[in-house]
Enzyme design. Sequence first.
Site, PDB file in Angstrom:
ATOM      1  CD  GLU A 251      36.002  64.215  36.389  1.00 50.28           C
ATOM      2  OE1 GLU A 251      37.080  64.225  35.749  1.00 50.28           O
ATOM      3  OE2 GLU A 251      35.908  64.568  37.581  1.00 50.28           O
ATOM      4  CD  GLU A 472      39.273  69.266  35.303  1.00 49.67           C
ATOM      5  OE1 GLU A 472      38.099  68.913  35.014  1.00 49.67           O
ATOM      6  OE2 GLU A 472      39.946  68.750  36.212  1.00 49.67           O
TER       7      GLU A 472
END
Length: 656
Positions: A251, A472
Amino acid sequence: MPPPPPLLLLAVLAAAAARPGCESAWDAAGGCHRPSAADSATCVDLQLRTCSDAAYNRTAFPTLLEHRSREAVESSSEYILLSVLHHLLEGQCNPDLRLLGCAVLAPRCEGGRVRRPCRRVCEALREACLPAFDAIDMAWPYFLDCGHYFASEEDGCYDPLEALRGGLDAEEVLPSGLPPTFIRFSHHSYAQMVRVLRRTAARCAHIAKTYSIGRSFEGKELLVIEFSGRPGQHELMEPEVKLIGNIHGNEVAGREMLIYLAQYLCSEYLLGNPRIQRLLNTTRLHLLPSMNPDGYEVAAAEGAGYNGWTNGRQNAQNLDLNRNFPDLTSEYYRLASSRNARSDHIAIPQHYWWGKVAPETKAIMKWMRTTPFVLSASLHGGDLVVSYPFDFSKHPQEEKMFSPTPDEKMFKLLARAYADVHPMMMDRSENRCGGNFLKRGSIINGADWYSFTGGMSDFNYLHSNCFEITVELGCVKFPPEEALYTIWQHNKEPLLNFVEMVHRGIKGVVMDKFGKPIKNARIVVKGIRHDITTAPDGDYWRLLPPGSHIVIAQAPGYSKVIKKVTIPARLKKAGRVDFILQPLGTGPKTSLLGPRRSGPGLRGPAGGAGPHREPEDPGQEPLGARRQPTAGGSKPWWWSYFTSLSQHKPRWLLKY
């Protein structure tokens, strides 16, 4: 019982069975005594596998330990120790110690002469790594005696750890004609990231510096760049904020956002941007772009657009770092059912250390113990939403269940500070990335999304004074390079707006009647069952939503003081609320006089300044819980790993 040794460890030890570990005389203390090698030598190729990544490729025999052949080195207990030290110390001080040991076991040879490693390098590493040896009850290896096998700069020593920095100190030249404020919106390798952060800190040396909080399992520095008016030190009542990216190696958007943010802050400060100057002059901001550089390398090898959902997510030990922190939430739910039990600053349970704890996790926990963080964000990828604690459901069997902290109102304000200024999070289309969170305002309680234990955000809240949210950044975990500029444009303002939230609520100093700061005093807010504590110089920061609050300061041996404070809805500067505590029996127990208003903030008596460190938790000794020496004088748990080393076992590793 310690966990079974890794297969590699057993294989190496099995291969060393029946081989002597000390072929010279033993000294009176049971150590292995060997004379030093002469400077003149015949150089030969370095063929030791454990030392294959040393900064040189030629060595000489006899060695500094009088080993006369490669076979003698490989059969020695010293070499076996270097081969397994990585596992014994669970990745700590790796590969530094191994390379330092190689410099003694296989000395560098150039032009027919042996060069010794630098004593200063040995001394610095011994100071940093000795606690790791103490934690497993192991003596510092005799062959790493800094005064015996190492030399000074005047004698022509060399740095055996230079290979770790290969290329990292070199300047990366910007394309011709580009100004120093230029930000390259691209993916950064580990070496490129380090160069950019160091170059940025050098360019803004009066407000920035880089430092390492530790190393990853594979030995990469966990490099932080900090910004403040006085980099490298805490200032009285200056709140500390940390932003962490790349806890999951695949990520990567958060990693890049923090690299860009560092450059942006430096450039804008130099250009005179009043908002940035005000922020950095009143806040100490720490950016850790990559908490999992090892996992990033796995993901980056596949490249943007080709990375799977999980490849590179874990660290090099195959541990999910956001499931590797102590589960304090379960303990909180147990304590919360008891009326008088304190449910904040929960100690780490001893059994936690019995499992696998990643060096990256340990580095974060140590960082938290030495810095009084107030606010934090962890940047992830895979969706578009801001979540906040608790992440673990109050009913463990419920996978999705709203599970608020006592500071639910404040956490929602923090989450909204990010989401409300993010253009895509506010996009009204339900078909977009993160559209399923639109009706919630693109924020959600973590456990109400999905429940899990061992998360970093819950740990921050329950073990320290720090409030952490999870952001996120998008549905693509490894976005293509051409998307990075747009992602930056979407997140620049939310990042700044969030950091500025650290100045909401109240701050102050707790002192006695002589003006002496009181450390570990408790700041209690009536109706919120979560106290925060003062640091050694008595200062505190309490994030609070607007409204009226009854605030109590108390400490053992002192009468508590109660004040009523009102925080205006539009107040963007923490109100100053100081407390003077009277020793028990010498003054009134409470004072209902509120602070006087002065300017935009709240004011009380002034306080003194001093060095700042967060009080250490007595239950915070990494590794120590399962690695204390056993009763009755028996050998430490790791001694059985070396029982196959024939009659000459490495007794020099025993502390007593």
